[in-house]
Design a protein around this motif. Sequence first.
Motif, mmCIF file in Angstrom:
data_model
loop_
_atom_site.group_PDB
_atom_site.id
_atom_site.type_symbol
_atom_site.label_atom_id
_atom_site.label_comp_id
_atom_site.label_asym_id
_atom_site.label_seq_id
_atom_site.Cartn_x
_atom_site.Cartn_y
_atom_site.Cartn_z
ATOM 1 N N ALA A 93 0.808 -1.220 0.000
ATOM 2 C CA ALA A 93 0.000 0.000 0.000
ATOM 3 C C ALA A 93 0.842 1.270 0.000
ATOM 4 O O ALA A 93 0.388 2.316 -0.464
ATOM 5 C CB ALA A 93 -0.927 0.001 1.215
ATOM 6 N N GLY A 94 2.047 1.209 0.532
ATOM 7 C CA GLY A 94 2.868 2.409 0.603
ATOM 8 C C GLY A 94 2.337 3.429 1.588
ATOM 9 O O GLY A 94 2.519 4.637 1.408
ATOM 10 N N THR A 95 1.699 2.954 2.654
ATOM 11 C CA THR A 95 1.141 3.860 3.663
ATOM 12 C C THR A 95 2.240 4.643 4.372
ATOM 13 O O THR A 95 2.058 5.812 4.713
ATOM 14 C CB THR A 95 0.333 3.061 4.699
ATOM 15 N N PHE A 96 3.370 3.991 4.591
ATOM 16 C CA PHE A 96 4.483 4.610 5.307
ATOM 17 C C PHE A 96 5.684 4.736 4.374
ATOM 18 O O PHE A 96 5.960 3.839 3.574
ATOM 19 C CB PHE A 96 4.864 3.771 6.531
ATOM 20 N N ASP A 97 6.400 5.842 4.508
ATOM 21 C CA ASP A 97 7.614 6.040 3.714
ATOM 22 C C ASP A 97 8.845 5.531 4.453
ATOM 23 O O ASP A 97 9.729 4.913 3.861
ATOM 24 C CB ASP A 97 7.798 7.526 3.397
ATOM 25 N N VAL A 98 8.898 5.828 5.740
ATOM 26 C CA VAL A 98 10.015 5.425 6.600
ATOM 27 C C VAL A 98 9.434 4.767 7.837
ATOM 28 O O VAL A 98 8.459 5.267 8.409
ATOM 29 C CB VAL A 98 10.874 6.649 7.004
ATOM 30 N N VAL A 99 10.007 3.646 8.244
ATOM 31 C CA VAL A 99 9.551 2.986 9.467
ATOM 32 C C VAL A 99 10.742 2.711 10.370
ATOM 33 O O VAL A 99 11.853 2.460 9.903
ATOM 34 C CB VAL A 99 8.803 1.661 9.176
ATOM 35 N N LEU A 100 10.498 2.808 11.672
ATOM 36 C CA LEU A 100 11.438 2.325 12.674
ATOM 37 C C LEU A 100 10.885 0.984 13.126
ATOM 38 O O LEU A 100 9.815 0.916 13.732
ATOM 39 C CB LEU A 100 11.548 3.282 13.857
ATOM 40 N N VAL A 101 11.586 -0.077 12.807
ATOM 41 C CA VAL A 101 11.053 -1.412 13.022
ATOM 42 C C VAL A 101 12.074 -2.257 13.766
ATOM 43 O O VAL A 101 13.289 -2.050 13.643
ATOM 44 C CB VAL A 101 10.678 -2.067 11.669
ATOM 45 N N GLU A 102 11.580 -3.200 14.555
ATOM 46 C CA GLU A 102 12.477 -4.132 15.230
ATOM 47 C C GLU A 102 13.355 -4.826 14.190
ATOM 48 O O GLU A 102 12.870 -5.340 13.190
ATOM 49 C CB GLU A 102 11.670 -5.170 16.000
ATOM 50 N N THR A 103 14.640 -4.855 14.459
ATOM 51 C CA THR A 103 15.594 -5.411 13.499
ATOM 52 C C THR A 103 15.285 -6.860 13.155
ATOM 53 O O THR A 103 15.522 -7.306 12.024
ATOM 54 C CB THR A 103 17.019 -5.273 14.061
ATOM 55 N N ASN A 104 14.726 -7.607 14.105
ATOM 56 C CA ASN A 104 14.445 -9.019 13.836
ATOM 57 C C ASN A 104 13.380 -9.225 12.764
ATOM 58 O O ASN A 104 13.163 -10.358 12.318
ATOM 59 C CB ASN A 104 14.057 -9.744 15.129
ATOM 60 N N ARG A 105 12.704 -8.163 12.335
ATOM 61 C CA ARG A 105 11.669 -8.276 11.304
ATOM 62 C C ARG A 105 12.234 -8.165 9.887
ATOM 63 O O ARG A 105 11.480 -8.289 8.910
ATOM 64 C CB ARG A 105 10.623 -7.177 11.501
ATOM 65 N N LEU A 106 13.529 -7.923 9.756
ATOM 66 C CA LEU A 106 14.089 -7.662 8.431
ATOM 67 C C LEU A 106 13.896 -8.832 7.471
ATOM 68 O O LEU A 106 13.650 -8.631 6.279
ATOM 69 C CB LEU A 106 15.581 -7.323 8.547
ATOM 70 N N GLY A 107 14.016 -10.061 7.966
ATOM 71 C CA GLY A 107 13.866 -11.215 7.085
ATOM 72 C C GLY A 107 12.486 -11.299 6.477
ATOM 73 O O GLY A 107 12.337 -11.524 5.260
ATOM 74 N N ASP A 108 11.461 -11.113 7.295
ATOM 75 C CA ASP A 108 10.092 -11.178 6.785
ATOM 76 C C ASP A 108 9.788 -9.999 5.865
ATOM 77 O O ASP A 108 9.084 -10.147 4.857
ATOM 78 C CB ASP A 108 9.100 -11.209 7.949
ATOM 79 N N LEU A 109 10.320 -8.823 6.192
ATOM 80 C CA LEU A 109 10.097 -7.666 5.332
ATOM 81 C C LEU A 109 10.806 -7.836 3.992
ATOM 82 O O LEU A 109 10.292 -7.422 2.946
ATOM 83 C CB LEU A 109 10.570 -6.393 6.034
ATOM 84 N N ASP A 110 11.962 -8.466 4.014
ATOM 85 C CA ASP A 110 12.665 -8.725 2.756
ATOM 86 C C ASP A 110 11.866 -9.688 1.888
ATOM 87 O O ASP A 110 11.731 -9.486 0.674
ATOM 88 C CB ASP A 110 14.051 -9.294 3.041
ATOM 89 N N ASN A 111 11.328 -10.732 2.500
ATOM 90 C CA ASN A 111 10.509 -11.684 1.741
ATOM 91 C C ASN A 111 9.293 -11.008 1.118
ATOM 92 O O ASN A 111 8.805 -11.436 0.066
ATOM 93 C CB ASN A 111 10.048 -12.823 2.654
ATOM 94 N N ALA A 112 8.805 -9.945 1.769
ATOM 95 C CA ALA A 112 7.630 -9.231 1.266
ATOM 96 C C ALA A 112 8.000 -8.124 0.284
ATOM 97 O O ALA A 112 7.120 -7.373 -0.162
ATOM 98 C CB ALA A 112 6.850 -8.637 2.435
ATOM 99 N N GLY A 113 9.282 -8.007 -0.041
ATOM 100 C CA GLY A 113 9.707 -6.989 -0.994
ATOM 101 C C GLY A 113 9.704 -5.582 -0.439
ATOM 102 O O GLY A 113 9.687 -4.606 -1.195
ATOM 103 N N TYR A 114 9.748 -5.447 0.892
ATOM 104 C CA TYR A 114 9.597 -4.139 1.534
ATOM 105 C C TYR A 114 10.914 -3.378 1.645
ATOM 106 O O TYR A 114 10.921 -2.156 1.736
ATOM 107 C CB TYR A 114 9.019 -4.341 2.934
ATOM 108 N N LEU A 115 12.035 -4.106 1.653
ATOM 109 C CA LEU A 115 13.321 -3.470 1.900
ATOM 110 C C LEU A 115 13.890 -2.842 0.631
ATOM 111 O O LEU A 115 13.753 -3.383 -0.464
ATOM 112 C CB LEU A 115 14.322 -4.494 2.449
ATOM 113 N N VAL A 116 14.539 -1.715 0.810
ATOM 114 C CA VAL A 116 15.240 -1.033 -0.273
ATOM 115 C C VAL A 116 16.741 -1.222 -0.063
ATOM 116 O O VAL A 116 17.245 -1.016 1.049
ATOM 117 C CB VAL A 116 14.908 0.477 -0.288
#
Length: 455
Positions: free
Chosen positions: A78-101
Motif C-alpha cells: 500500500a505504501g502507507t508509510f515512507d520510513v519505518v522504525l522497526v524491530e531489526t528481527n523483522r528484516l527477514g520477513d520484510l525482505d521476503n515481502a519486498g519491503y526493503l530497499v
Amino acid sequence: MADDMGEDTPGTRAIAGIKALNLPPDTTITVFTEDLSILGPEVTKDDFEAQSGIKLDIQKSPFGEYASKILADAATQAGTFDVVLVETNRLGDLDNAGYLVDVTEWVEKYDPDIEDFIFPISHTASQYNGRYVGLPTDGDVFIFYYRKDLLEDPAEQAAFAEQYGRELTVPVTYDEYMEVLEFFTRPEENLYGATEWRITLLNYWWFWQRLWSGGGTYFHDDMSAAVNSPAGVQALEDMIAMEAVMSPDALSYGYVESVEAMTSGTAFSNITWPAAGKNANDPETSTTVGKWGYATVPGYVVDGQVNQRSMSAPGYTILVSNYADVNKEAAYLYTQWFTSPENLIKANQNLGGNTDVVRASIFADPSMAEIFPGADEYLDAQKANLAQAVPDPVLPGYGEYAQALEIELGNALTGQKSPQEALDDAAEAWDEITDSYGREEQLQVWQNFLASIAG
C-alpha cells in the motif's frame, strides 16, 4: 556535539543531499513506529523540517500492534508509510515481502559513519543478507540493575556475610545472583529480589540470554534447532526457580510492570533494557532516583570460565519502504539525518523515551553523563553489556520461531510441561518452520548473519 557550526556530520551531508534533489516544496515524509520509539522522531521533527524544508508526518501505534501494521503495509504494497522504525528481527520477513530497499549506493555516497555505531549492532541493524537496508537507531541491550543503596548498606553486608559466608558484592555468576536475590526477598517488607518480564509474549529473550551464557546457541550447523540442548534446559529450569524471588503476580509482569517495581521500590533488581535506567531516575515518576547500580548481566560457568552474556534485542532499524511514493533517496537521507550523532543524542537524552545509545561518539559526549544522577555509571554498564551481547536472530520466519518457543516456555513456566519436554516440542516446531521456508535458504541467511556478527 557538532552540527550548528557547519561541521561535516552525517546529518549535514544528508541535508546537503536533500537540497541537491530539488524536491517539490510540498514534499512530506511519513514516519511510523511504535509509541515509545517514535519519541525520537518527535523530539527532532522541528529541527529536520527547518533544516531540510521537508515536512514530516509522524504516525505511531502501540507496541503490540505496530509491527503487524508494517507487515500489512508490506503484504498489501500500500505504501502507507515512507520510513519505518522497526524491530531489526523483522528484516527477514520484510525482505521476503519486498519491503526493503537496497540503500548500499546511498550509504556509500553520503556516508552515515557506520563505524561509529557500536558493533555488532552496526552490522545487524543495517545489513540484511550482505546489503545495506537501513540504519541502527537503538542500542537495545539488557543491563543488570540493582539497588546500590541496599547492597552497600553496612548492616545488609554484615547480615549477608553471616548467612552466606562471603562478602555481599555485585554478582558475577548466576549462582551468586540467586544468593543475592534470595537474601533481598522479603515479602513482609514488600521487597522482592528480582523483577523481570514474565508475561507471555517476549520471555524468549530472557531465555536466549541464559542459553548463550550456558554455551548454547539457536541452531546447529545443519540448521536444526538447538534450543533443547542441556544449556537450554538449565536456562529454563533456572528461570522457573526465579519465581521464588519474585512477586507472586510476576507472571503478569511485562516491561511497564517490572519498571514500576523498580520505581516504587518493591524490587531489589531487574535485568532489562537501558530505558529502564532512565525511567527509574525520572523524578516525576520514580521514588528510587539515585539509588540504582548498574552492572553486566551475570553468567554461567562454562569450562571453568564465567561466560557473561547480555541479550541485545530487539533493536530498531530505520528504513525506507520499497512501496513508498515519496522520493526514496530523500527518505533515506532523512534516516541518515535522524541517526546522525547531533540528532540521535536528543532522543537518547529523553528520559521518557526508549531510544538507547548506539553510537560511540554519543557514549563519549560529556552531556550524556548529566541526564540523571549516576548516568556515567549507567552508560559504562550499557557499553559493557553491549560488549558481551547476544544477538537477536534475524531471518525469515522470526515471528514464527519466537512464537513457537514462547508457547513452550509458557508451558514450562506454568508447570504444564517439564523444561526438557517443552524445549523438545519447541525444537520440533522450529524444524518444521525451517523446512517451510526451505532449509537451504534459511541456512544461507543464517550463515550470512553469523558472518556479520563475527566482524
